[in-house]
Design a protein around this motif. Structure first.
Motif, PDB file in Angstrom:
ATOM      1  N   ARG A  53     -30.658  16.448 -48.105  1.00  0.00           N
ATOM      2  CA  ARG A  53     -31.981  15.830 -48.207  1.00  0.00           C
ATOM      3  C   ARG A  53     -32.987  16.803 -48.804  1.00  0.00           C
ATOM      4  O   ARG A  53     -33.817  16.428 -49.641  1.00  0.00           O
ATOM      5  CB  ARG A  53     -32.459  15.355 -46.820  1.00  0.00           C
TER       6      ARG A  53
ATOM      7  N   TYR B 154     -33.990   9.489 -47.755  1.00  0.00           N
ATOM      8  CA  TYR B 154     -33.664   9.092 -46.382  1.00  0.00           C
ATOM      9  C   TYR B 154     -32.945   7.748 -46.308  1.00  0.00           C
ATOM     10  O   TYR B 154     -32.870   7.153 -45.235  1.00  0.00           O
ATOM     11  CB  TYR B 154     -34.928   9.067 -45.526  1.00  0.00           C
ATOM     12  N   ALA B 155     -32.405   7.284 -47.414  1.00  0.00           N
ATOM     13  CA  ALA B 155     -31.644   6.035 -47.390  1.00  0.00           C
ATOM     14  C   ALA B 155     -30.367   6.226 -46.583  1.00  0.00           C
ATOM     15  O   ALA B 155     -29.607   7.161 -46.832  1.00  0.00           O
ATOM     16  CB  ALA B 155     -31.298   5.613 -48.814  1.00  0.00           C
ATOM     17  N   PRO B 156     -30.103   5.380 -45.594  1.00  0.00           N
ATOM     18  CA  PRO B 156     -28.845   5.481 -44.850  1.00  0.00           C
ATOM     19  C   PRO B 156     -27.654   5.382 -45.785  1.00  0.00           C
ATOM     20  O   PRO B 156     -27.635   4.560 -46.691  1.00  0.00           O
ATOM     21  CB  PRO B 156     -28.902   4.289 -43.888  1.00  0.00           C
ATOM     22  N   ARG B 157     -26.664   6.189 -45.547  1.00  0.00           N
ATOM     23  CA  ARG B 157     -25.499   6.214 -46.426  1.00  0.00           C
ATOM     24  C   ARG B 157     -24.819   4.864 -46.508  1.00  0.00           C
ATOM     25  O   ARG B 157     -24.352   4.454 -47.562  1.00  0.00           O
ATOM     26  CB  ARG B 157     -24.498   7.268 -45.925  1.00  0.00           C
TER      27      ARG B 157
ATOM     28  N   ASP C 275     -28.704   8.915 -40.119  1.00  0.00           N
ATOM     29  CA  ASP C 275     -27.862   8.091 -40.988  1.00  0.00           C
ATOM     30  C   ASP C 275     -27.983   8.453 -42.462  1.00  0.00           C
ATOM     31  O   ASP C 275     -27.417   7.757 -43.314  1.00  0.00           O
ATOM     32  CB  ASP C 275     -28.214   6.608 -40.812  1.00  0.00           C
ATOM     33  N   SER C 276     -28.717   9.507 -42.782  1.00  0.00           N
ATOM     34  CA  SER C 276     -28.993   9.799 -44.199  1.00  0.00           C
ATOM     35  C   SER C 276     -28.358  11.093 -44.688  1.00  0.00           C
ATOM     36  O   SER C 276     -28.843  11.701 -45.628  1.00  0.00           O
ATOM     37  CB  SER C 276     -30.505   9.829 -44.438  1.00  0.00           C
TER      38      SER C 276
ATOM     39  N   PRO D  86     -34.958   0.785 -45.571  1.00  0.00           N
ATOM     40  CA  PRO D  86     -35.856   1.746 -44.949  1.00  0.00           C
ATOM     41  C   PRO D  86     -37.282   1.248 -44.823  1.00  0.00           C
ATOM     42  O   PRO D  86     -38.018   1.672 -43.954  1.00  0.00           O
ATOM     43  CB  PRO D  86     -35.778   2.965 -45.887  1.00  0.00           C
TER      44      PRO D  86
ATOM     45  N   MET E  16     -34.745   8.265 -39.268  1.00  0.00           N
ATOM     46  CA  MET E  16     -33.794   7.925 -40.331  1.00  0.00           C
ATOM     47  C   MET E  16     -32.866   9.078 -40.685  1.00  0.00           C
ATOM     48  O   MET E  16     -31.961   8.922 -41.499  1.00  0.00           O
ATOM     49  CB  MET E  16     -34.567   7.472 -41.583  1.00  0.00           C
ATOM     50  N   ARG E  17     -33.088  10.236 -40.060  1.00  0.00           N
ATOM     51  CA  ARG E  17     -32.299  11.413 -40.446  1.00  0.00           C
ATOM     52  C   ARG E  17     -30.819  11.261 -40.137  1.00  0.00           C
ATOM     53  O   ARG E  17     -29.967  11.656 -40.939  1.00  0.00           O
ATOM     54  CB  ARG E  17     -32.838  12.662 -39.735  1.00  0.00           C
TER      55      ARG E  17
END
Length: 375
Positions: A298, A352-355, A291-292, A368, A288-289
């Motif tokens: 982070r 880690y929520a995708p932007r 897209d976050s 997620p 997930m990195r």
């Protein structure tokens, strides 16, 4: 029978020409293409281009500057780019002999299977190409552990850890795969009940170059296995458990050196907050990195949240010790357990929520937590 041969490569230049030569010889009369998905940091892409220009076989090169998902991610990208219904996955080091591929294709043509696994551990197969007895033992133990955790889905598959297999791409949901390292076949078989057949093969020695196996890959495998079996939260718990033990150990040691338990708890918390973040980055939330956002952002979110959590938790620790007379290390353990669920939700949903998920589009994207498994 048409087939796309997917070859993930990382600094395998010395093997490319020999691999193509043996593929041509083994697959005479079969329509096939070779798709190299390359994560190399050396001249391997140039060698692939030169070799492709000298063969009549259709050869395509996908070079990834950002190798998301490691070798497994490369395989998924190769399958997505393939033009054939059947995809043959193999390593580029010639430990997977191309001469076995006709047997795999013949088995698939019976029409009763989704995956044909080239197995080292079925009758007629060997693992002689493993570097030494330690690697052989680790391979055997990993296979037994994996089969024990997925007894139904891996029934009839003696070698779920192999990287040499033939899969019908229409039988899998490629977009649902979440590769995290070497073991992409495990990922495929664990997510859906598949019809599996096997053919034996002799795992050969490397033609050239060095093995990419490492202790880090072993840790990634254990993390992948945990997440497949129990979901992301369990992997988070595993990291949190390691951090909690480290926290308590540091605190105990500092108290032993005469430091007050409050200051010992503060110091232990800072050290383990940083350590836990790095483990989350490279193990639990590695997929997930990308897209976050930036890593430093982070880290700032994670450190700030954990700092606030510690500011709340440590006074609670003081109350437990001073008012209820619980031993300080036991009280610290209780507060760490209580904070676990809140930490997981914050990291999964915020850090880690995708932007692209934030705001009005949140409902249109995969959340997620949506990829957690009920296996």
């Amino acid at each position: 029978m048409d087939v796309s041969v997917i070859v993930p490569t990382f600094n395998e230049g010395p093997n490319v020409r020999e691999l193509l030569r043996r593929l041509d010889a083994a697959l005479t009369g079969t329509a096939f293409e070779v798709v190299f998905v390359d994560d190399s940091t050396d001249s391997t892409p140039d060698i692939i281009r030169e070799a492709a220009a000298k063969t009549d076989t259709p050869v395509r090169l996908i070079h990834r500057d950002h190798p998301t998902g490691g070798l497994g991610g490369a395989v998924v990208e190769g399958i997505q780019a393939s033009t054939s219904e059947w995809c043959l996955v193999m390593d580029g080091d010639l430990q997977h002999p191309p001469e076995v591929i006709p047997d795999m294709l013949a088995r698939a043509q019976r029409g009763d299977t989704d995956v044909v696994v080239a197995s080292r551990y079925t009758a007629g197969g060997t693992s002689d190409g493993l570097a030494n007895a330690v690697r052989t033992g680790v391979s055997r133990a990993s296979t037994l552990l994996t089969k024990a955790m997925f007894p139904r889905k891996l029934h009839g598959c003696s070698d779920p850890m192999t990287g040499f297999f033939l899969v019908n791409r229409t039988a899998i949901d490629v977009d649902s795969l979440r590769p995290r390292g070497f073991k992409i076949l495990l990922e495929i078989l664990a997510r859906k009940q598949m019809r599996v057949a096997e053919v034996p093969f002799d795992f050969a020695e490397r033609y050239a170059g060095e093995s990419k196996a490492s202790f880090t890959q072993g840790i990634r495998f254990l993390t992948q296995l945990t997440m497949l079996r129990f979901g992301r939260m369990s992997a988070f718990a595993l990291v949190g458990g390691v951090g909690a033990l480290a926290n308590l150990g540091i605190m105990w040691a500092l108290i032993g050196f005469g430091m007050e338990y409050i200051w010992a708890s503060i110091f232990a918390s800072i050290v383990t907050i940083i350590g836990n973040f790095l483990l989350l980055e490279y193990l639990v939330f590695a997929d997930m990195r990308q897209d976050s956002g930036l890593m430093r952002h982070r880290f700032l979110k994670s450190f700030t949240f954990n700092g606030i959590e510690a500011i709340i938790r440590i006074p609670v620790l003081w109350v437990l010790v001073e008012r209820t007379h619980i031993p300080s290390v036991l009280a610290a353990a209780l507060t760490l357990i209580a904070a676990f669920v809140v930490r997981f939700l914050f990291h999964a949903l915020v850090v880690y929520a995708p932007r692209k998920q934030r705001g009005a589009k949140a409902e249109e994207s995969q959340t997620p937590l949506a990829d957690e498994l009920a296996l």
